[in-house]
Design an enzyme around this catalytic site. Structure first.
Site, PDB file in Angstrom:
ATOM      1  N   GLY A 298       0.792  -1.239   0.083  1.00 28.19           N
ATOM      2  CA  GLY A 298      -0.068  -0.116  -0.050  1.00 28.19           C
ATOM      3  C   GLY A 298       0.906   1.391   0.063  1.00 28.19           C
ATOM      4  O   GLY A 298       0.234   2.393  -0.566  1.00 28.19           O
TER       5      GLY A 298
ATOM      6  N   THR B 269      -2.623  -3.704  12.241  1.00 26.25           N
ATOM      7  CA  THR B 269      -1.383  -4.113  11.655  1.00 26.25           C
ATOM      8  C   THR B 269      -0.476  -3.283  12.256  1.00 26.25           C
ATOM      9  O   THR B 269       0.868  -3.923  12.553  1.00 26.25           O
ATOM     10  CB  THR B 269      -1.733  -3.536  10.177  1.00 26.25           C
ATOM     11  OG1 THR B 269      -2.758  -3.972   9.568  1.00 26.25           O
ATOM     12  CG2 THR B 269      -0.481  -4.252   9.190  1.00 26.25           C
TER      13      THR B 269
ATOM     14  N   GLY C 140      -6.002  -0.081  13.106  1.00 29.38           N
ATOM     15  CA  GLY C 140      -4.462  -0.040  13.746  1.00 29.38           C
ATOM     16  C   GLY C 140      -3.850  -1.205  14.079  1.00 29.38           C
ATOM     17  O   GLY C 140      -2.963  -1.138  14.563  1.00 29.38           O
TER      18      GLY C 140
ATOM     19  N   ARG D  61      -4.481   0.749  -7.484  1.00 28.63           N
ATOM     20  CA  ARG D  61      -3.558   1.118  -6.876  1.00 28.63           C
ATOM     21  C   ARG D  61      -2.611   2.308  -7.634  1.00 28.63           C
ATOM     22  O   ARG D  61      -2.110   3.169  -7.021  1.00 28.63           O
ATOM     23  CB  ARG D  61      -2.345   0.171  -6.635  1.00 28.63           C
ATOM     24  CG  ARG D  61      -2.882  -0.972  -5.462  1.00 28.63           C
ATOM     25  CD  ARG D  61      -1.538  -1.785  -5.211  1.00 28.63           C
ATOM     26  NE  ARG D  61      -1.878  -3.091  -4.439  1.00 28.63           N
ATOM     27  CZ  ARG D  61      -1.923  -3.188  -3.257  1.00 28.63           C
ATOM     28  NH1 ARG D  61      -1.945  -2.067  -2.381  1.00 28.63           N
ATOM     29  NH2 ARG D  61      -2.351  -4.272  -2.462  1.00 28.63           N
TER      30      ARG D  61
ATOM     31  N   LYS E  45      -7.709   7.457   9.787  1.00 35.86           N
ATOM     32  CA  LYS E  45      -9.295   7.393   9.741  1.00 35.86           C
ATOM     33  C   LYS E  45      -9.496   7.729  11.245  1.00 35.86           C
ATOM     34  O   LYS E  45     -10.909   8.070  11.494  1.00 35.86           O
ATOM     35  CB  LYS E  45      -9.860   6.039   9.453  1.00 35.86           C
ATOM     36  CG  LYS E  45      -9.906   5.757   7.809  1.00 35.86           C
ATOM     37  CD  LYS E  45     -10.552   4.214   7.779  1.00 35.86           C
ATOM     38  CE  LYS E  45     -10.773   4.231   6.251  1.00 35.86           C
ATOM     39  NZ  LYS E  45     -11.106   2.677   5.869  1.00 35.86           N
TER      40      LYS E  45
ATOM     41  N   ASP F  72      -5.328  -0.330  -2.491  1.00 33.56           N
ATOM     42  CA  ASP F  72      -6.322  -0.958  -3.377  1.00 33.56           C
ATOM     43  C   ASP F  72      -7.468  -1.636  -2.651  1.00 33.56           C
ATOM     44  O   ASP F  72      -7.816  -1.665  -1.624  1.00 33.56           O
ATOM     45  CB  ASP F  72      -5.406  -2.289  -3.546  1.00 33.56           C
ATOM     46  CG  ASP F  72      -5.407  -3.262  -2.544  1.00 33.56           C
ATOM     47  OD1 ASP F  72      -5.133  -2.933  -1.351  1.00 33.56           O
ATOM     48  OD2 ASP F  72      -5.727  -4.710  -2.560  1.00 33.56           O
TER      49      ASP F  72
ATOM     50  N   ASP G  49      -6.479   2.209   9.782  1.00 34.79           N
ATOM     51  CA  ASP G  49      -8.023   1.919  10.151  1.00 34.79           C
ATOM     52  C   ASP G  49      -8.108   1.411  11.485  1.00 34.79           C
ATOM     53  O   ASP G  49      -8.327   2.243  12.301  1.00 34.79           O
ATOM     54  CB  ASP G  49      -8.273   0.789   9.009  1.00 34.79           C
ATOM     55  CG  ASP G  49      -9.929   0.568   8.947  1.00 34.79           C
ATOM     56  OD1 ASP G  49     -10.671   1.529   9.591  1.00 34.79           O
ATOM     57  OD2 ASP G  49     -10.087  -0.261   8.272  1.00 34.79           O
TER      58      ASP G  49
HETATM   59  P1  IMP Z   1      -5.563  -1.764   9.938  1.00 42.46           P
HETATM   60  O1  IMP Z   1      -4.808  -2.759  10.604  1.00 42.46           O
HETATM   61  O2  IMP Z   1      -7.102  -2.331  10.460  1.00 42.46           O
HETATM   62  O3  IMP Z   1      -5.236  -0.413  10.445  1.00 42.46           O
HETATM   63  O4  IMP Z   1      -5.498  -1.924   8.493  1.00 42.46           O
HETATM   64  C1  IMP Z   1      -4.613  -1.383   7.792  1.00 42.46           C
HETATM   65  C2  IMP Z   1      -4.168  -1.806   6.421  1.00 42.46           C
HETATM   66  O5  IMP Z   1      -5.373  -2.277   5.892  1.00 42.46           O
HETATM   67  C3  IMP Z   1      -3.772  -0.569   5.394  1.00 42.46           C
HETATM   68  O6  IMP Z   1      -2.397  -0.858   5.270  1.00 42.46           O
HETATM   69  C4  IMP Z   1      -4.370  -1.025   4.096  1.00 42.46           C
HETATM   70  O7  IMP Z   1      -3.711  -1.906   3.577  1.00 42.46           O
HETATM   71  C5  IMP Z   1      -5.734  -1.656   4.613  1.00 42.46           C
HETATM   72  N1  IMP Z   1      -6.707  -0.614   4.676  1.00 42.46           N
HETATM   73  C6  IMP Z   1      -7.554  -0.035   5.667  1.00 42.46           C
HETATM   74  N2  IMP Z   1      -8.371   0.725   5.331  1.00 42.46           N
HETATM   75  C7  IMP Z   1      -8.386   0.753   4.104  1.00 42.46           C
HETATM   76  C8  IMP Z   1      -9.253   1.392   2.994  1.00 42.46           C
HETATM   77  O8  IMP Z   1     -10.105   2.428   3.157  1.00 42.46           O
HETATM   78  N3  IMP Z   1      -8.840   1.379   1.800  1.00 42.46           N
HETATM   79  C9  IMP Z   1      -7.583   0.572   1.469  1.00 42.46           C
HETATM   80  N4  IMP Z   1      -7.050  -0.015   2.316  1.00 42.46           N
HETATM   81  C10 IMP Z   1      -7.307  -0.288   3.779  1.00 42.46           C
HETATM   82 MG    MG Z   2      -4.175  -3.348   1.212  1.00 45.51          MG
END
Ligand code: IMP
Ligand code: MG
Length: 173
Positions: free
Chosen positions: A43, A106, A104, A164, A130, A158, A102
């Site tokens: 990403g 990851t 958090g 992308r 977000k 993506d 998103d």
């Molecule tokens: P988290 O672990 O929920 O914070 O997700 C993080 C990862 O999810 C990001 O690095 C993105 O690859 C993917 N992601 C989260 N939200 C979105 C979005 O709105 N569009 C695309 N990818 C997202």
């Molecule tokens: Mg992704």
């Protein structure tokens, strides 16, 4: 049929303007020491390429590959490190570059993995935030934009590997 782009949230000019500001902020935040910019693939690849060209100080670049989402639009919370940087992190300023925060999950997992390698500092730079992350127990030091609570694509982001390459960030219909 795949999903379609709905609305442009951040156009090319707005992104380039903000990335330039971020590069200056980052340059000023690290007056000395070794700086390793770690891009989270896939990403962050577009953002990272633009960002490092706006940082006016010596730095190295490497990548991390973590896998969590698959083709879904919600996080599974199952974070795996698929590629680990070869570079030594010990004693260096590490700047993790992420496309979007998103839940958090990851980043929280990655911060835990990287912290034990004794970097001099460990910070996060995200193009989009977000501000709904409940799982991340570390502030995001550098933020491009406070993002709406929508699924966004483009500029590296993506949906099932589509979009992308778009030079802007858009929401999906
Ligand atoms: P988290 O672990 O929920 O914070 O997700 C993080 C990862 O999810 C990001 O690095 C993105 O690859 C993917 N992601 C989260 N939200 C979105 C979005 O709105 N569009 C695309 N990818 C997202
Ligand atoms: Mg992704």
């Amino acid at each position: 049929m795949g999903r379609e782009v709905h609305r442009i949230a951040y156009d090319e000019a707005a992104i380039q303007h903000r990335v330039k500001e971020l590069g200056a902020e980052i340059g000023a935040a690290y007056p000395d020491g070794d700086l390793l910019v770690l891009g989270l693939l896939k990403g962050s690849f577009v953002f990272l390429a633009d960002l490092v060209r706006q940082i006016q100080r010596p730095l190295h670049v490497d990548f991390l590959v973590a896998s969590s989402y698959g083709d879904a639009t919600v996080s599974s919370g199952n974070v795996r490190l698929v590629y680990d940087p070869e570079t030594k992190l010990e004693g260096k300023h590490i700047l993790l570059v992420e496309d979007i925060v998103d839940s958090g999950r990851t980043l929280q997992k990655l911060m835990e993995l990287l912290r034990v390698r004794a970097p001099k500092s460990l910070e996060i730079c995200a193009l989009l935030h977000k501000h709904i992350a409940t799982e991340l127990h570390h502030p995001v030091r550098f933020i491009g934009f406070d993002a709406p609570e929508e699924f966004l694509v483009g500029y590296g982001l993506d949906h099932a590997e589509d979009f992308r390459h778009l030079p802007y960030v858009a929401s999906l219909r």
